[in-house]
Design a protein around this motif. Structure first.
Motif, mmCIF file in Angstrom:
data_model
loop_
_atom_site.group_PDB
_atom_site.id
_atom_site.type_symbol
_atom_site.label_atom_id
_atom_site.label_comp_id
_atom_site.label_asym_id
_atom_site.label_seq_id
_atom_site.Cartn_x
_atom_site.Cartn_y
_atom_site.Cartn_z
ATOM 1 N N ALA A 20 0.830 -1.216 0.000
ATOM 2 C CA ALA A 20 0.000 0.000 0.000
ATOM 3 C C ALA A 20 0.860 1.260 0.000
ATOM 4 O O ALA A 20 0.461 2.294 -0.534
ATOM 5 C CB ALA A 20 -0.930 -0.004 1.211
ATOM 6 N N LEU A 21 2.070 1.166 0.585
ATOM 7 C CA LEU A 21 2.975 2.321 0.619
ATOM 8 C C LEU A 21 3.774 2.459 -0.673
ATOM 9 O O LEU A 21 4.589 3.378 -0.804
ATOM 10 C CB LEU A 21 3.940 2.188 1.806
ATOM 11 N N GLY A 22 3.585 1.533 -1.608
ATOM 12 C CA GLY A 22 4.302 1.616 -2.882
ATOM 13 C C GLY A 22 5.690 1.019 -2.835
ATOM 14 O O GLY A 22 6.551 1.358 -3.652
ATOM 15 N N ALA A 23 5.945 0.108 -1.890
ATOM 16 C CA ALA A 23 7.275 -0.498 -1.765
ATOM 17 C C ALA A 23 7.593 -1.351 -2.983
ATOM 18 O O ALA A 23 6.700 -1.938 -3.598
ATOM 19 C CB ALA A 23 7.337 -1.368 -0.511
ATOM 20 N N ARG A 24 8.884 -1.437 -3.294
ATOM 21 C CA ARG A 24 9.362 -2.422 -4.253
ATOM 22 C C ARG A 24 9.711 -3.670 -3.435
ATOM 23 O O ARG A 24 10.571 -3.617 -2.568
ATOM 24 C CB ARG A 24 10.587 -1.892 -4.984
ATOM 25 N N MET A 25 9.009 -4.773 -3.738
ATOM 26 C CA MET A 25 9.169 -5.981 -2.929
ATOM 27 C C MET A 25 10.169 -6.924 -3.605
ATOM 28 O O MET A 25 10.159 -7.080 -4.828
ATOM 29 C CB MET A 25 7.820 -6.683 -2.756
ATOM 30 N N VAL A 26 11.027 -7.524 -2.803
ATOM 31 C CA VAL A 26 12.021 -8.477 -3.329
ATOM 32 C C VAL A 26 12.052 -9.712 -2.436
ATOM 33 O O VAL A 26 11.659 -9.645 -1.273
ATOM 34 C CB VAL A 26 13.441 -7.856 -3.382
ATOM 35 N N PRO A 27 12.535 -10.847 -2.973
ATOM 36 C CA PRO A 27 12.703 -12.030 -2.122
ATOM 37 C C PRO A 27 13.886 -11.831 -1.181
ATOM 38 O O PRO A 27 14.959 -11.397 -1.618
ATOM 39 C CB PRO A 27 13.008 -13.168 -3.118
#
Lengths: 380, 121
Positions: A20-27
């Protein structure tokens, strides 16, 4: 660390909040984690140094070790003085294999209430990527002495930076009485928390263990303070590097001893005399003589940042070591690195070279940390 | 201006190609803290790694979109690598090449095609 693409990534109680905060998600460590938010690594880093950053570190492994004598049992797998650890305090240590190599680094403490009640074995926090192996090792080594309750129903939130204390104490006034490495049980936000005054950025701040069901609320309440911004794993890494703190899997592994890694402070005097921890003979020898290699802090004086794997050469050009983590310091505006070199090269001021893409660049050994720690050791 | 799938851009003027990274690439990288530009006089082929751009977190290769001889490198980037973020498709150029085969330029994506390509990423 290996990432098995067939295994779906785990989530934390805060995954939806990050998205929701616009994070770039990674493993990372088997979890989908925020590497950065829209501010980006540089702004997030500097914000934490100037104000307060909030971090989701729920991938880390939290557990309670209980038994008839959990402190003395725990000493069988770590070199720290845990029998001497007072209620309300925590201590950094390393889990050792039988040859004195580091299986993981960890925090273990005795959280109690402000009244001193609630002492209940050891509360342990280990690295996310290592947690299953760590708890298996503890279970095997300490079979019959401790039981391990993994606290998988709890999230872990770090609030770090010079304004972190003021923000958190507004909601948790009891936290104002804590100094660096104190650990308390307290009620705030309507739930039970395990709070330590510690972190891994070099700044003052708290690590807050919160029931998973309340994690979103606690996160959002803290984030609603204008002094607080969300900080991803990218800035968490550059912050800990500036603080000179080693990262497991990079600067620490099962071949590296705590003496080599510059963690002799974690080997308490009484334990050195007793020599009753795994790998004690190697560690005693390294304390008496010098180990073959030691961790140093390097400033890269020209050119590109030196990153993990870059070779380190001495003034004659001979390769003598390797960078185990390195990058750009947003505070110092230049390259910094942790490297392992022979003890002959460890003195601050020693001129060395880092070899980046085949080119030797000037570097210099400096004292740790790169950026001064700002831990709070006394309160009112 | 033409673009590659690796997010470089190139502008051809006569036989001189100016090369940089796209605004999309600069945004994805985040704050650029160091740029290694190629040495003048070096000859590169299309697809060769010929420069490196570094953020706080990582180093990324920049590939030559077109072959040729390096005739200039942006002197601004040494002291002001942040120019890549501030002005990626103009002042943040990396290098100029004297192009051997202009047909390599024609084969690259125009902006509309690149925008479409980004939608598929």
């Amino acid at each position: 660390m290996p990432t098995d693409t067939d295994t779906p990534l785990k989530t934390t109680p805060l995954t939806a909040a990050h998205i929701a905060l616009g994070a770039r998600m990674v493993p990372f460590a088997g979890y989908s984690m925020p590497v950065q938010y829209p501010d980006g690594v540089m702004k997030e880093h500097l914000w934490t140094r100037e104000h307060a950053g909030i971090f989701d570190v729920s991938h880390m492994g939290q557990a309670r070790l209980r038994g008839v004598a959990p402190l003395s049992a725990f000493e069988e797998v770590v070199p720290g003085d845990y029998i001497g650890l007072k209620p309300g305090r925590q201590k950094y240590s390393v889990l050792l294999n039988r040859t004195g190599g580091i299986v993981d680094d960890l925090m273990a403490g005795r959280p109690v209430t402000a009244l001193g009640t609630g002492d209940d074995g050891l509360f342990v926090v280990v690295n996310g990527a290592c947690k299953d192996g760590d708890f298996r090792l503890i279970d095997e080594e300490l079979a019959g002495q401790v039981t391990i309750e993994r606290l998988e129903n709890r999230a872990l939130i770090a609030l770090q930076g010079p304004e972190a204390a003021a923000v958190f104490q507004h909601y948790a006034p009891a936290a104002a009485q804590m100094v660096f490495m104190d650990i308390r049980l307290m009620t705030a936000f309507g739930v039970d928390l395990i709070v330590s005054r510690s972190g891994y950025t070099g700044e003052d701040g708290y690590e807050i263990s919160v029931p998973a069901a309340a994690a979103d609320d606690v996160w959002n309440i803290l984030l609603s303070d204008p002094r607080v911004r969300p900080i991803g794993l990218g800035a968490r890494d550059s912050l800990r590097l500036e603080a000179g703190l080693p990262l497991y899997g990079h600067d620490l592994d099962e071949t590296v001893s705590p003496v080599e890694a510059g963690l002799t402070f974690a080997i308490n005097k009484n334990r050195r005399e007793q020599r009753d921890f795994p790998g004690a003979s190697r560690i005693a020898r390294e304390l008496a003589e010098d180990p073959a290699r030691v961790k140093v802090c390097l400033r890269v004086l020209e050119g590109a940042p030196a990153r993990e794997g870059a070779e380190v050469a001495d003034a004659t050009g001979a390769v003598v070591g390797v960078v185990t983590s390195g990058g750009y310091s947003p505070v110092l505006k230049g390259g910094i690195a942790l490297a392992f070199v022979p003890p002959a090269c460890k003195a601050p001021g020693t001129p060395l070279k880092v070899i980046v893409r085949g080119k030797p660049q000037a570097a210099e050994v400096v004292t740790s940390p790169f950026v001064p720690h700002r831990y709070v050791r006394n309160v009112g | 201006m033409r673009f590659t799938k690796d997010h470089e851009w190139v502008v051809l003027e006569g036989d001189i190609a100016t090369i940089g990274i796209s605004a999309h690439a600069a945004e994805q990288l985040g704050d650029v803290v160091f740029v290694e530009t190629p040495e003048v006089g070096k000859t590169v082929k299309a697809g060769d790694s010929f420069a490196v751009v570094e953020s706080v977190k990582a180093a990324s290769d920049v590939y030559a979109p077109i072959g040729g001889e390096v005739v200039d490198a942006n002197p601004v980037l040494g002291d002001a690598p942040e120019t890549v973020n501030a002005d990626p498709e103009n002042g943040g150029w990396f290098a100029k090449l004297k192009v051997a085969d202009a047909s390599e330029y024609e084969a690259l994506m125009d902006r509309a095609a690149y925008e479409t390509f980004l939608q598929t990423q």
